[in-house]
Design a protein around this motif. Structure first.
Motif, PDB file in Angstrom:
ATOM      1  N   PHE A 249       0.837  -1.205   0.000  1.00  0.00           N
ATOM      2  CA  PHE A 249       0.000   0.000   0.000  1.00  0.00           C
ATOM      3  C   PHE A 249       0.868   1.250   0.000  1.00  0.00           C
ATOM      4  N   ILE A 250       1.886   1.280   0.861  1.00  0.00           N
ATOM      5  CA  ILE A 250       2.747   2.460   0.947  1.00  0.00           C
ATOM      6  C   ILE A 250       3.460   2.681  -0.387  1.00  0.00           C
ATOM      7  N   ARG A 251       3.842   1.595  -1.056  1.00  0.00           N
ATOM      8  CA  ARG A 251       4.466   1.721  -2.382  1.00  0.00           C
ATOM      9  C   ARG A 251       3.506   2.389  -3.363  1.00  0.00           C
ATOM     10  N   HIS A 252       2.260   1.927  -3.400  1.00  0.00           N
ATOM     11  CA  HIS A 252       1.275   2.518  -4.303  1.00  0.00           C
ATOM     12  C   HIS A 252       0.947   3.957  -3.896  1.00  0.00           C
ATOM     13  N   PHE A 253       0.946   4.236  -2.606  1.00  0.00           N
ATOM     14  CA  PHE A 253       0.719   5.596  -2.112  1.00  0.00           C
ATOM     15  C   PHE A 253       1.795   6.531  -2.652  1.00  0.00           C
ATOM     16  N   LEU A 254       3.034   6.088  -2.607  1.00  0.00           N
ATOM     17  CA  LEU A 254       4.143   6.905  -3.097  1.00  0.00           C
ATOM     18  C   LEU A 254       4.087   7.085  -4.615  1.00  0.00           C
ATOM     19  N   MET A 255       3.515   6.093  -5.308  1.00  0.00           N
ATOM     20  CA  MET A 255       3.469   6.131  -6.775  1.00  0.00           C
ATOM     21  C   MET A 255       2.340   7.009  -7.314  1.00  0.00           C
ATOM     22  N   LYS A 256       1.414   7.422  -6.456  1.00  0.00           N
ATOM     23  CA  LYS A 256       0.281   8.210  -6.945  1.00  0.00           C
ATOM     24  C   LYS A 256       0.715   9.556  -7.517  1.00  0.00           C
ATOM     25  N   ILE A 370       1.653   3.687 -17.946  1.00  0.00           N
ATOM     26  CA  ILE A 370       0.493   4.369 -18.528  1.00  0.00           C
ATOM     27  C   ILE A 370      -0.381   4.976 -17.438  1.00  0.00           C
ATOM     28  N   PHE A 371      -0.693   4.177 -16.416  1.00  0.00           N
ATOM     29  CA  PHE A 371      -1.555   4.679 -15.338  1.00  0.00           C
ATOM     30  C   PHE A 371      -0.854   5.755 -14.512  1.00  0.00           C
ATOM     31  N   LEU A 372       0.462   5.610 -14.335  1.00  0.00           N
ATOM     32  CA  LEU A 372       1.205   6.635 -13.595  1.00  0.00           C
ATOM     33  C   LEU A 372       1.235   7.954 -14.364  1.00  0.00           C
ATOM     34  N   SER A 373       1.279   7.869 -15.691  1.00  0.00           N
ATOM     35  CA  SER A 373       1.272   9.107 -16.488  1.00  0.00           C
ATOM     36  C   SER A 373      -0.046   9.858 -16.289  1.00  0.00           C
ATOM     37  N   ILE A 374      -1.135   9.122 -16.095  1.00  0.00           N
ATOM     38  CA  ILE A 374      -2.432   9.773 -15.857  1.00  0.00           C
ATOM     39  C   ILE A 374      -2.418  10.478 -14.504  1.00  0.00           C
ATOM     40  N   CYS A 375      -1.767   9.847 -13.505  1.00  0.00           N
ATOM     41  CA  CYS A 375      -1.660  10.481 -12.182  1.00  0.00           C
ATOM     42  C   CYS A 375      -1.079  11.882 -12.304  1.00  0.00           C
ATOM     43  N   GLN A 376      -0.090  12.034 -13.151  1.00  0.00           N
ATOM     44  CA  GLN A 376       0.535  13.340 -13.349  1.00  0.00           C
ATOM     45  C   GLN A 376      -0.366  14.280 -14.141  1.00  0.00           C
ATOM     46  N   LYS A 377      -1.010  13.753 -15.167  1.00  0.00           N
ATOM     47  CA  LYS A 377      -1.746  14.602 -16.105  1.00  0.00           C
ATOM     48  C   LYS A 377      -3.051  15.146 -15.531  1.00  0.00           C
ATOM     49  N   ILE A 378      -3.642  14.446 -14.537  1.00  0.00           N
ATOM     50  CA  ILE A 378      -4.906  14.941 -13.982  1.00  0.00           C
ATOM     51  C   ILE A 378      -4.687  15.899 -12.814  1.00  0.00           C
ATOM     52  N   GLU A 379      -3.415  16.180 -12.495  1.00  0.00           N
ATOM     53  CA  GLU A 379      -3.120  17.114 -11.403  1.00  0.00           C
ATOM     54  C   GLU A 379      -3.761  18.468 -11.697  1.00  0.00           C
ATOM     55  N   GLY A 380      -4.576  18.937 -10.755  1.00  0.00           N
ATOM     56  CA  GLY A 380      -5.220  20.236 -10.912  1.00  0.00           C
ATOM     57  C   GLY A 380      -6.546  20.196 -11.646  1.00  0.00           C
ATOM     58  N   TYR A 381      -6.931  19.017 -12.169  1.00  0.00           N
ATOM     59  CA  TYR A 381      -8.196  18.909 -12.901  1.00  0.00           C
ATOM     60  C   TYR A 381      -9.354  18.664 -11.928  1.00  0.00           C
ATOM     61  N   LYS A 382     -10.560  18.983 -12.387  1.00  0.00           N
ATOM     62  CA  LYS A 382     -11.748  18.797 -11.568  1.00  0.00           C
ATOM     63  C   LYS A 382     -12.860  18.145 -12.385  1.00  0.00           C
ATOM     64  N   GLY A 383     -13.725  17.421 -11.676  1.00  0.00           N
ATOM     65  CA  GLY A 383     -14.942  16.887 -12.259  1.00  0.00           C
ATOM     66  C   GLY A 383     -14.756  16.175 -13.583  1.00  0.00           C
ATOM     67  N   ILE A 384     -15.563  16.583 -14.568  1.00  0.00           N
ATOM     68  CA  ILE A 384     -15.579  15.923 -15.869  1.00  0.00           C
ATOM     69  C   ILE A 384     -14.241  16.076 -16.595  1.00  0.00           C
TER      70      ILE A 384
END
Length: 655
Positions: A249-256, A370-384
């Motif tokens: 869990f801590i590993r995935h927490f750090l990867m978010k 791929i999923f980690l790249s989304i973590c970065q790209k949605i930073e600051g986004y809201k809702g839809i």
């Protein structure tokens, strides 16, 4: 100054004192192997040489400040497993002495080696384990069998049983424990850092897990007075809720945050991450995310039924690579940045994406990135905006379109060993559910059945014709030849006529198809495969759009950028990116504030915000650590967000 000397157990624990196991220590974890080894050490003294002691390891402690007339407390830094086990053995000897009416022996052990006779509360006990073990340990001291399954109680029963097997005087056994076993007692000075000592020790016993070290790291940064509250309020619930997956869990927490963390680097990365943070706030945040993670690994804890069902489905297709992203999304939902409908839609998107890739046999080795790249790209986004960004990223990361998806549904060997059979069963279940039954189907009792069986008998060879080997090889594990049934054992490799009778008795819509099918051959398999594939294309419908489809610009070199009715010379995709942003800000200064808010991972007023940056005309800084594809996509995204007509922006590429 640290002091070290060889001593026996009795001088360590006699007198009015207490050894306190700190919160950063692990709970009691010795099991049968360690118990046997210690018991053998004791038996060696008894059987071979009573005059000599036997070295069993070290005990490291540090005195804690105490007022006059109070119990002298020591923080037990290392050796707690060893000392706890010896106290358990002494407790077993005490209780056997009571049972044998050897009251004086029992009282002597209890009042000099186990408790501080004239003290109350926690001070009554010479050893005080961590919170998790404390209640069971106290019950043991009071000779109460609480019926628990704790290792402390198991150890007690083991040693009591071993003592009962011996023909030995109990007082003599007590003497061996207290005055024959040798330890090195290391007492730290008050200005030593006990947590760093604990971390660096390489003593006998079980190796520290990364979560042990992380717990140590946190509690070394917290005042002693806060330990019990923080441990019981945050760490223990997190530890109890996640158990053996705490480190993962801590590993995935750090990867978010979007960076890959290897399994062996969890502790090191966490230290780097938390070093400059407020420790209590960091632990609170970790605890909050642990409640999300518990729902990911066990959806039973999610109260929303629809969300619970979607998480369960994702787990069935082994979507663990998406956990860092899901943690981030759960937190956005928890904060109100996205609503529950947004979260559910993203879960549907992830299932859709993973199912289509599975059917089309696209390798899974890139999913993590791929999923980690989304973590970065949605930073600051809201809702839809979050939902749209997830879609736009995934549609350009190996997401099969309808034609490819349907072709593979018809021709790919879906069924196989391991997770392939589980995913195939989910596909069949979902097709069945798409018929919108009024009655709920119990899928747990159903298994995947091959209509044309895995082993062909003579009857089936005749059914399939002269090309039976080729037909069997090509179509056995394809969707058209698979169904769900509770009669798998009865059907086995029976001929089609007998299987049809069983299938006709089924309540599943999937199996009503066979009522009017008189022959099961290659043509029949293909026709059913086509029908089921059409259903699947509808169920997992294509979520991509032409608007966000990225042209393949990898490896190309741009030469001209047409923007706002002017041509601009460019030599690289970096030039395209910086020129586009400069011109957008130049056209309307208010656009800069919008970009700064929406894209904090791309634009900043801080020069040190990015590893590779470019200084814009307005003296802000822009991230240029981007690929050609990223630049192309981000430019279009910015245009759309600021409602700039895409027709005003185009690229001429060198041939």
């Amino acid at each position: 100054m640290m002091q070290a000397h060889e001593t026996k157990i009795q001088p360590i624990i006699e007198g009015t004192k207490q050894y306190l196991v700190p919160m950063f220590q692990r709970t009691y974890s010795w099991t049968l192997n360690e118990w046997k080894q210690l018991w053998q050490d004791i038996m060696d003294i008894e059987q071979f040489d009573e005059s000599k002691g036997h070295f069993i390891g070290s005990i490291v402690s540090m005195p804690l400040p105490s007022a006059p007339h109070e119990v002298q407390r020591y923080l037990l830094i290392d050796g707690q497993q060893r000392l706890t086990t010896l106290v358990i053995i002494l407790t077993a000897i005490r209780d056997l002495a009571k049972e044998n009416s050897e009251t004086r022996v029992a009282d002597e052990i209890h009042e000099t080696l186990l408790v501080n006779k004239y003290e109350d509360g926690d001070s009554h006990f010479k050893l005080l384990p961590t919170q998790t073990d404390r209640e069971g340990y106290k019950n043991l001291m009071f000779n109460i069998d609480d019926g628990s399954n704790s290792l402390i109680l198991k150890a007690y029963k083991y040693f009591k049983g071993e003592i009962n097997k011996m023909n030995i005087e109990l007082r003599h056994l007590k003497t061996i424990i207290s005055n024959r076993l040798s330890v090195v007692s290391i007492v730290l000075a008050s200005d030593d850092n006990p947590y760093l000592v604990f971390e660096s020790l390489n003593a006998k016993g079980r190796p520290l897990t990364q979560s042990d070290l992380i717990r140590n790291f946190f509690f070394m940064r917290i005042n002693q007075e806060q330990h019990e509250f923080i441990y019981s309020q945050y760490w223990q619930p997190m530890q109890d809720g996640l158990g053996e997956v705490l480190t993962e869990f801590i590993r995935h927490f750090l990867m978010k945050g979007g960076k890959v963390v290897r399994k062996n680097d969890v502790y090191v990365i966490l230290r780097e991450s938390a070093e400059t943070e407020d420790t209590l706030n960091y632990i609170k945040e970790l605890y909050t995310y642990s409640t999300f993670y518990r729902k990911l690994i066990n959806p039973h804890y999610e109260v929303d039924a629809a969300l619970r069902a979607k998480l369960t489905r994702l787990n069935r297709i082994e979507a663990t690579t998406s956990y860092p992203l899901l943690l981030k999304l759960y937190n956005l939902y928890n904060q109100g940045t996205i609503d529950i409908s947004d979260l559910k839609e993203v879960l549907d998107i992830l299932e859709n994406y993973l199912i289509r890739r599975f059917v089309c046999d696209i390798p899974t080795n890139e999913l993590n990135k791929i999923f980690l790249s989304i973590c970065q790209k949605i930073e600051g986004y809201k809702g839809i905006e979050v939902v749209k960004e997830v879609k736009s990223v995934l549609q350009n990361k190996g997401y099969p379109k309808d034609e490819e998806f349907k072709y593979n549904l018809i021709h790919t060997r879906l069924y196989g060993s391991g997770d392939r059979s589980r995913k195939t069963k989910l596909i069949l279940e979902t097709i069945e559910e798409s018929y919108n039954h009024k009655e709920k189907v119990n899928y747990k009792n159903l298994s995947v059945e091959h209509i044309m069986p895995q082993t062909l008998n003579e009857s089936w060879k005749q059914e399939l014709g002269t090309a039976y080997e080729e037909i069997h090889e090509q179509h056995l594990h394809t969707l058209g030849n698979l169904t769900l049934t509770a009669y798998n054992a009865e059907m086995s490799n029976e001929n089609y006529f007998k299987k049809q009778i069983q299938l006709n008795n089924s309540h599943l819509e999937l199996n009503k198809y066979f009522v009017n099918i008189d022959k099961w051959d290659e043509k029949s398999i293909k026709e059913r495969a086509n029908m089921l594939a059409t259903n699947c294309v509808s169920i997992w419908s294509y979520f991509g759009s032409e608007e966000y489809e990225i042209k393949d610009v990898k490896g190309t070199t741009p030469r001209l950028l047409f923007f706002f009715n002017r041509w601009h010379e460019v030599n690289s995709w970096r030039d395209v990116w910086t020129t586009t942003i400069n011109k957008i800000i130049e056209s309307d200064a208010s656009n800069f504030e919008i970009l700064l808010e929406k894209y904090p991972n791309l634009i900043s007023l801080n020069e040190t915000a990015f590893k590779r940056f470019y200084k814009l005309d307005n003296n802000a800084y822009i991230n240029i650590d981007l690929s050609a594809r990223d630049v192309y996509k981000l430019c279009l995204r910015v245009l759309d967000m600021l409602e700039v007509d895409r027709k005003q922006w185009s690229i001429e590429i060198t041939s």
